[in-house]
Every structure is written in structure tokens, then in C-alpha cells.
Scaffold this active site. Structure first.
Site, mmCIF file in Angstrom:
data_model
loop_
_atom_site.group_PDB
_atom_site.id
_atom_site.type_symbol
_atom_site.label_atom_id
_atom_site.label_comp_id
_atom_site.label_asym_id
_atom_site.label_seq_id
_atom_site.Cartn_x
_atom_site.Cartn_y
_atom_site.Cartn_z
ATOM 1 N N ASN A 90 0.710 -1.169 0.185
ATOM 2 C CA ASN A 90 -0.176 0.124 -0.046
ATOM 3 C C ASN A 90 0.894 1.260 -0.122
ATOM 4 O OD1 ASN A 90 -1.868 2.083 0.360
ATOM 5 N ND2 ASN A 90 -2.842 1.187 2.088
ATOM 6 N N ASP A 101 -9.758 -0.345 -5.097
ATOM 7 C CA ASP A 101 -10.546 -0.104 -3.831
ATOM 8 C C ASP A 101 -12.032 -0.019 -4.679
ATOM 9 O OD1 ASP A 101 -8.711 0.140 -2.058
ATOM 10 O OD2 ASP A 101 -9.238 2.037 -1.346
ATOM 11 N N HIS A 126 -16.602 1.119 7.211
ATOM 12 C CA HIS A 126 -15.292 1.131 7.410
ATOM 13 C C HIS A 126 -15.160 2.551 7.980
ATOM 14 C CE1 HIS A 126 -11.022 0.385 5.683
ATOM 15 N NE2 HIS A 126 -10.957 1.884 6.119
ATOM 16 N N GLY A 135 -12.165 5.004 9.534
ATOM 17 C CA GLY A 135 -10.887 5.304 10.002
ATOM 18 C C GLY A 135 -10.833 6.743 9.857
ATOM 19 N N GLY A 178 -10.210 8.140 7.164
ATOM 20 C CA GLY A 178 -11.070 8.045 6.023
ATOM 21 C C GLY A 178 -12.397 7.169 6.414
ATOM 22 N N ASP A 233 -7.948 13.059 14.870
ATOM 23 C CA ASP A 233 -7.871 11.839 15.646
ATOM 24 C C ASP A 233 -8.920 11.638 16.602
ATOM 25 O OD1 ASP A 233 -7.014 9.798 17.394
ATOM 26 O OD2 ASP A 233 -5.246 9.678 16.118
ATOM 27 N N MET A 234 -9.766 10.486 16.543
ATOM 28 C CA MET A 234 -10.931 10.160 17.250
ATOM 29 C C MET A 234 -10.428 10.363 18.638
ATOM 30 S SD MET A 234 -14.087 9.935 17.957
ATOM 31 C CE MET A 234 -14.902 9.802 16.355
ATOM 32 N N GLY A 271 -9.703 1.514 11.666
ATOM 33 C CA GLY A 271 -9.343 2.277 13.189
ATOM 34 C C GLY A 271 -10.206 2.758 14.159
ATOM 35 N N GLU A 306 -13.144 -0.282 14.873
ATOM 36 C CA GLU A 306 -12.807 -1.578 15.635
ATOM 37 C C GLU A 306 -12.251 -1.173 17.099
ATOM 38 O OE1 GLU A 306 -9.446 -3.431 13.663
ATOM 39 O OE2 GLU A 306 -10.409 -3.027 11.682
#
Length: 396
Positions: free
Chosen positions: A8, A146, A206, A208, A210, A283-284, A331, A334
Site C-alpha cells: 500500500n 478499492d 469502514h 478510520g 477516512g 484523531d478520534m 481504526g 474497531e
């Protein structure tokens, strides 16, 4: 047994994972950061060890050479030719690539042409392909898109209500992204539920830095939140997601921030979302900490973030006429248990509910209450494994 590497490549990074196939055993993985900058960082993890070195890495070809030499240095391989296949994540395949494809003929040139659809991603993805081709020219090289998983969307889902000529002449339509991840977790959800994938209706989230949400019916994508580019859909770490398009010409006229297409892209892609609203972080973990301290802007950003995700889940419940499960991955999906609880609590009347004892950090699987009609699942994504599997399939 063969050794296959999944890649990646970002504009200044190279994430990789080496597999023993078909056993699907991870032999080593790593990340090279700050490519093209001084003090590049190369990290290799194998056999419970982690090795890091600071180097000056000028380009992706040099990064690949360092990666391969590290594999030999740490006795993970004896020689380059032990690696028989390499798979590359590519964000945009457009309408041209409907499935993973061996790199031959004009494939790489087509990938670069499609940079118009993913200008932040495809050029870097292509650089990774070229770097491996230069150093390992004889091995099977595969590009995994993707967007491929979303080529099953019906026309009513992927077309925009613009004059038809913009689709026929300019290919303006919804393409989606994160398809490899959505495909993987849908398959894992079927295993977890003990039911055939063909019988299931799933909403895969999904989430994260993004983020995208996909409606999956019988193992196929029927709609997804990201659009013509990965900018569309839900609010993200630094991206707006869906906004009224008329905002753009308005800000072009009345502010100094939107003078060029590059200005527009920068603000919408890199300065918005959680970062833009909170004026704090994308960032969460930082957002949740600021919320706990009573920060109003962070609280608003968090509430908006959850709200947009709830709306897309509700929309896809309508598209699917119900669902068997809602799946969280990536991210934030999860790892942020409070986030999952808040998303589900706001749509619990659909028949989904989270068990607080199961919904804890680090836990994967079914986190629903026993009475829930729609199961809530946490499934770690593994896009690299999907890439490695596609390489093995196409080598044959």
C-alpha cells in the site's frame, strides 16, 4: 508454498506485508515513512521483534530496495527471487478495471490516467508499482482496486442527476472506495453469523481517518457512501463528506480561501471534517479526550460525525429493506467503543442494540444484546490478505 507481498504505497509512505501462501501466514510486515524527506523511518516487524532505522530515502524505488534488503538482513528471505508475487492497492479503477488485474501491457498507464479520479492516491500507488517492477521485473505483479467491489452497484445508485453528457463524456459517476475492506468484512461476517453470504443483507462501516459505509446484498455492493472521489459520503477525519455544492462558488466569491482548484481540494480534503469543526484534531482519540474535558467544538464535531453515520445506516436500511447485521471495521470502527455505542443507540428502534459488557476496547465479534434483531459486529479488516489472495489466484 510461495511468498507474496502486499503493498500500500502512499505519496511519502510504503506499507507492506509478506505472506507465506496459501497458508496465509504473515512472515513480516512493515512501514516506511517520510519518503522523499530527511530522516525517513523504516520499521520491520517479524517473529515478535520490531526493528526501526532512520535513513534518507529519496524515492519509492529506494524504499523498495531497503525493504527487500531488510528481508534478507533479518533472514526472512534468502534472496529476492523467493518472492513470487506482489500485489498493489490502487484506489481508483474507474469503469475500466472491474476486478484485480495483472500488470502487463498498458495497465500501469491506465492506472496513471485514472489519477483524475483519485489525485491524492493513484499517483502514489503507481509509483509503488513502478518501483517493484524496476527491482523485481520478472515476478507476477497485480493491481487490486478499492473501486472493484462497487462495480456491482445498479445504475440508479451510481449515476448523479446531472446532464447525461457528463457521464458519457466525462465518466462522472459514483465509484466508491474501501471496496477491498468492505468485501473482506462482509465475508467474515457471514462466517461469524454461520450463514451463507448470498443469504445476507449487511451494512459495513469502514470508519478510520477516512470512512465509508456500504450496503451489501448477497455479497455484492449495491450502494456506498463515497462518490466520484473518496471525498463524498460521511464526515471524516479531515474530509467534509457530503456538502451542498453551492457552498463552493459562494466561498469563491466571498472569501480569499477558494481561489484555485487546489485551494478547494486542500480545504475540503485536508482541513475539514473532525479537524475543521473541532479546530483540534482529526484523531478520534484526541476528540474523545477533548469531549471529556468539556470542549464545545470537539463535542459538536463528535455529534456531527455520529449523526452523519447514523443517517447513512438508516438510508441503507431502506435500500436493503432491513439488514441482518451492521459491521464496524478500521481504526475507529474497531477500537472506539463509545463511538460504536453512540451510533447504535441513536438507531436502536431499527432493532439493533449493543451489549455494554461485550462492547469494550479490543474485543471483536458479535457485540449485540441477545434480543437484538440486527446483529452488531466488530471485525478487523485485512485488506492486505485480500490483496495476497488475489495475487495467488491470478498467478494461476
Amino acid at each position: 508454498m510461495t511468498k507474496t507481498i502486499a503493498i500500500n504505497a502512499g505519496s511519502s509512505s510504503l506499507k507492506w506485508q509478506l505472506y507465506l501462501m496459501p497458508e496465509e501466514k504473515v512472515l513480516a510486515k512493515g512501514l516506511i515513512e517520510r519518503i522523499g524527506l530527511k530522516d525517513s523511518i523504516s520499521t520491520v516487524k517479524f517473529d515478535g521483534c520490531s526493528e526501526q532505522q532512520i535513513l534518507d530515502i529519496e524515492n519509492h524505488t529506494q524504499a523498495v530496495k531497503i525493504l527487500l534488503d531488510d528481508l534478507i538482513r533479518f533472514d526472512i528471505i534468502k534472496a529476492y527471487d523467493e518472492i513470487t508475487g506482489v500485489g498493489h492497492r490502487v484506489v481508483a479503477g474507474g469503469e475500466y478495471f472491474k476486478e484485480s488485474t495483472v500488470v502487463e501491457g498498458d495497465v500501469l498507464e491506465k492506472v496513471e490516467e485514472l489519477s483524475l479520479l483519485a489525485p491524492l492516491h493513484n499517483p502514489a500507488n503507481a509509483a509503488g508499482v513502478r518501483a517493484f517492477k524496476e527491482l523485481l521485473p520478472d515476478i507476477t505483479s497485480v493491481v487490486v482496486f478499492d473501486t472493484s467491489f462497487h462495480t456491482s452497484m445498479p445504475e440508479k445508485a451510481y449515476r448523479y442527476p446531472l446532464p447525461t453528457k457528463y457521464y458519457t463524456e466525462n465518466k462522472v459517476r459514483k465509484y466508491g472506495a474501501h471496496g477491498t475492506s468492505h468485501q473482506f468484512v462482509a465475508g467474515e461476517a457471514a462466517k461469524l453469523l454461520g450463514r451463507p453470504l448470498e443469504d445476507l443483507k449487511l451494512i459495513t462501516c469502514h470508519i478510520g481517518n477516512g470512512g465509508s459505509i456500504t450496503a451489501v446484498k448477497a455479497g455484492k455492493s449495491v450502494d456506498t457512501s463515497m462518490g466520484f472521489t473518496p471525498l463524498g459520503g460521511i464526515m471524516m477525519g479531515t474530509r467534509t463528506g457530503d456538502i451542498d455544492p453551492a457552498i463552493i462558488p459562494y466561498l469563491m466569491q466571498y472569501t480569499e480561501d477558494f481561489n484555485t482548484p487546489e485551494d478547494i481540494s486542500r480545504v475540503l480534503n485536508r482541513e475539514s471534517g473532525l479537524l475543521g469543526v473541532s479546530a483540534n484534531s482529526s484523531d478520534m482519540r484526541d476528540i474523545e479526550a477533548a469531549v471529556a474535558e468539556g470542549n464545545h467544538e470537539a463535542s459538536l464535531a463528535y455529534e456531527m460525525y455520529v449523526d452523519r453515520i447514523q443517517k447513512y445506516i438508516g438510508q441503507y436500511l431502506a435500500v436493503l429493506n432491513g439488514a441482518d447485521a451492521i459491521v464496524f471495521t478500521a481504526g475507529v470502527g474497531e477500537n472506539a467503543e463509545n463511538f460504536r455505542r453512540d451510533v447504535i443507540s441513536g438507531i436502536s428502534w431499527f432493532g439493533c442494540d449493543v451489549d455494554d459488557e461485550k462492547n469494550v476496547f479490543g474485543v471483536t465479534g458479535d457485540i449485540s444484546t441477545e434480543a437484538a434483531k440486527i446483529r452488531v459486529l466488530v471485525i478487523p479488516t485485512d485488506e492486505e490478505l485480500v490483496i495476497a489472495r488475489d495475487v495467488e489466484r491470478l498467478k494461476k
